[in-house]
Design a protein around this motif. Sequence first.
Motif, PDB file in Angstrom:
ATOM      1  N   MET A 138       0.834  -1.203   0.000  1.00 48.64           N
ATOM      2  CA  MET A 138       0.000   0.000   0.000  1.00 48.64           C
ATOM      3  C   MET A 138       0.868   1.252   0.000  1.00 48.64           C
ATOM      4  N   ARG A 139       1.918   1.217   0.763  1.00 52.63           N
ATOM      5  CA  ARG A 139       2.804   2.376   0.816  1.00 52.63           C
ATOM      6  C   ARG A 139       3.559   2.563  -0.500  1.00 52.63           C
ATOM      7  N   SER A 160      -5.847   6.962  -3.896  1.00 49.35           N
ATOM      8  CA  SER A 160      -6.023   5.562  -3.529  1.00 49.35           C
ATOM      9  C   SER A 160      -7.112   5.410  -2.475  1.00 49.35           C
ATOM     10  N   MET A 161      -7.383   4.158  -2.125  1.00 52.63           N
ATOM     11  CA  MET A 161      -8.327   3.863  -1.038  1.00 52.63           C
ATOM     12  C   MET A 161      -7.584   3.566   0.259  1.00 52.63           C
ATOM     13  N   ALA A 162      -6.271   3.732   0.270  1.00 57.29           N
ATOM     14  CA  ALA A 162      -5.481   3.406   1.458  1.00 57.29           C
ATOM     15  C   ALA A 162      -5.927   4.257   2.639  1.00 57.29           C
ATOM     16  N   THR A 163      -6.008   3.619   3.810  1.00 56.08           N
ATOM     17  CA  THR A 163      -6.329   4.372   5.014  1.00 56.08           C
ATOM     18  C   THR A 163      -5.140   5.248   5.401  1.00 56.08           C
ATOM     19  N   VAL A 164      -5.441   6.429   5.901  1.00 55.20           N
ATOM     20  CA  VAL A 164      -4.420   7.383   6.307  1.00 55.20           C
ATOM     21  C   VAL A 164      -4.497   7.554   7.822  1.00 55.20           C
ATOM     22  N   PHE A 165      -3.364   7.447   8.483  1.00 54.98           N
ATOM     23  CA  PHE A 165      -3.302   7.552   9.942  1.00 54.98           C
ATOM     24  C   PHE A 165      -2.491   8.802  10.284  1.00 54.98           C
ATOM     25  N   ILE A 166      -3.169   9.800  10.840  1.00 51.13           N
ATOM     26  CA  ILE A 166      -2.550  11.090  11.132  1.00 51.13           C
ATOM     27  C   ILE A 166      -2.239  11.176  12.619  1.00 51.13           C
TER      28      ILE A 166
END
Length: 472
Positions: free
Chosen positions: A100-101, A172-178
């Motif tokens: 994903m990255r 993308s549909m990748a989840t993002v963690f902030i």
Amino acid sequence: MVRQSPTLPPPILLVEDTISLQIVYRAILESAGHTVTVAANAAEARAHFQEHGPAVVLLDLVLPDRDGLELMQEFLALAPETGFIAITANNSADRAVEAMRAGAHDYLVKPIDEARLLDAVRNALAEKRPRRAAPPVHVPDRGSAPVETSGFIGSSESMRRIHGTIGSVARSMATVFITGESGTGKELCALAVHAHSARAQGPFIALNCGAIPQDLLESEVFGHMKGSFTGAISDKPGAAAAADGGTLFLDEICEMAPALQTKLLRFLQTSTVQPVGATRPRKVNVRIVCATNRDPLEAVRRGQFREDLYYRLYVVPIHMPPLRERGEDVIEIAEAALIRFAEEEGRRFQGLSPEVQAQLMRLPWPGNVRQLLNVIRNVVVLNPGGLVTPEMLPPGLTLDEAAEPQDAEEGVTADGLPLDGLVGLSLAEAERRLIEATLARHGGSIPRAARVLEVSPSTLYRKLDGWKARAG
């Protein structure tokens, strides 16, 4: 590279070396109307990729003749618009996260659910539709409440990296963690991800997991049916359903109760929601962005956050730096806020004096961007206009007091908590003094204060609301 006629369905390339799985996946995709070509190894995949130019590639990361991740990176260099869906075994989640990255649109874990497979392909194809120019951060409409954008201004190296990451991940549909301290602009970052994606026309739903009592959080996230519990007087869709077609932003994600973490993990795996009291789940198409001001890995080590949920969410991390580390971004943010607030209040300001700029640069800003915006609003509201001078800054905003906040109040410890001042007070008043002092010591951050006091953040929110209600 040969591209098929636009009148034909977009081709899908399935790269899988297990024959039985090839048959199953191909049957599912073709029954849904997709055109599928199959490759059993990297060499065959390369030939099909060059011949057909697939819109989407379903790629097993473990191939007999080459590493699947390396193959994906090679194909992305040739055709960056291709949507890749990584396929991995249940015991190799780290490889999926790595994919994903590296640019994969989504990933699937064997054994693959049929509905999950079709959803992943549909989402990848949807992201390939022609996209208009990316809108500014403030475009998403969340109702009548204005969206403050000044905090996402900045040309520092750290902010340039963040803008670059957002540009790469938004499609993308990748989840993002902030992650980041309280007040650094984590929700603005989430808004930027949403605004630069193909979902910008869809809803942006924000939910603060630490501000809602744990016994109501499931209903807030997944909804409930009328009569499902006391007080459920009507059906409620919940944040996940409300965000269908858009983005769901879960703030303070590490404050979520363990039981709800399990349900959130299932939601991420199946893309279905089942409201409290409902008998059937409902399919939704939601992109997840989450945030916390805690160290999520430390929360995992302490057993407060599920490890499998952490790895499912922590795909593309973005760290919002504290304002004190952003150099001249302080001035850029202050000047942008001055223009905005002056327009709102009908005032005319000429800018910040050199003395004010120098002082703003030296201050430590424990409350980060939120504190800076409050300072500029105070200046605009209490002054008629002109050049902002040091005398216009709110009282108490001095270098001496900012440098030693622990000495700002007599009878307060180095940790910002009262000592002898509690003696003689009622238990309720002593509790209030202790909570207020802890909040002050930690820049107003309720989650931080809650950790120090060893209570739930929702407990502090309820107490603060109660005090405000009695004061009103």
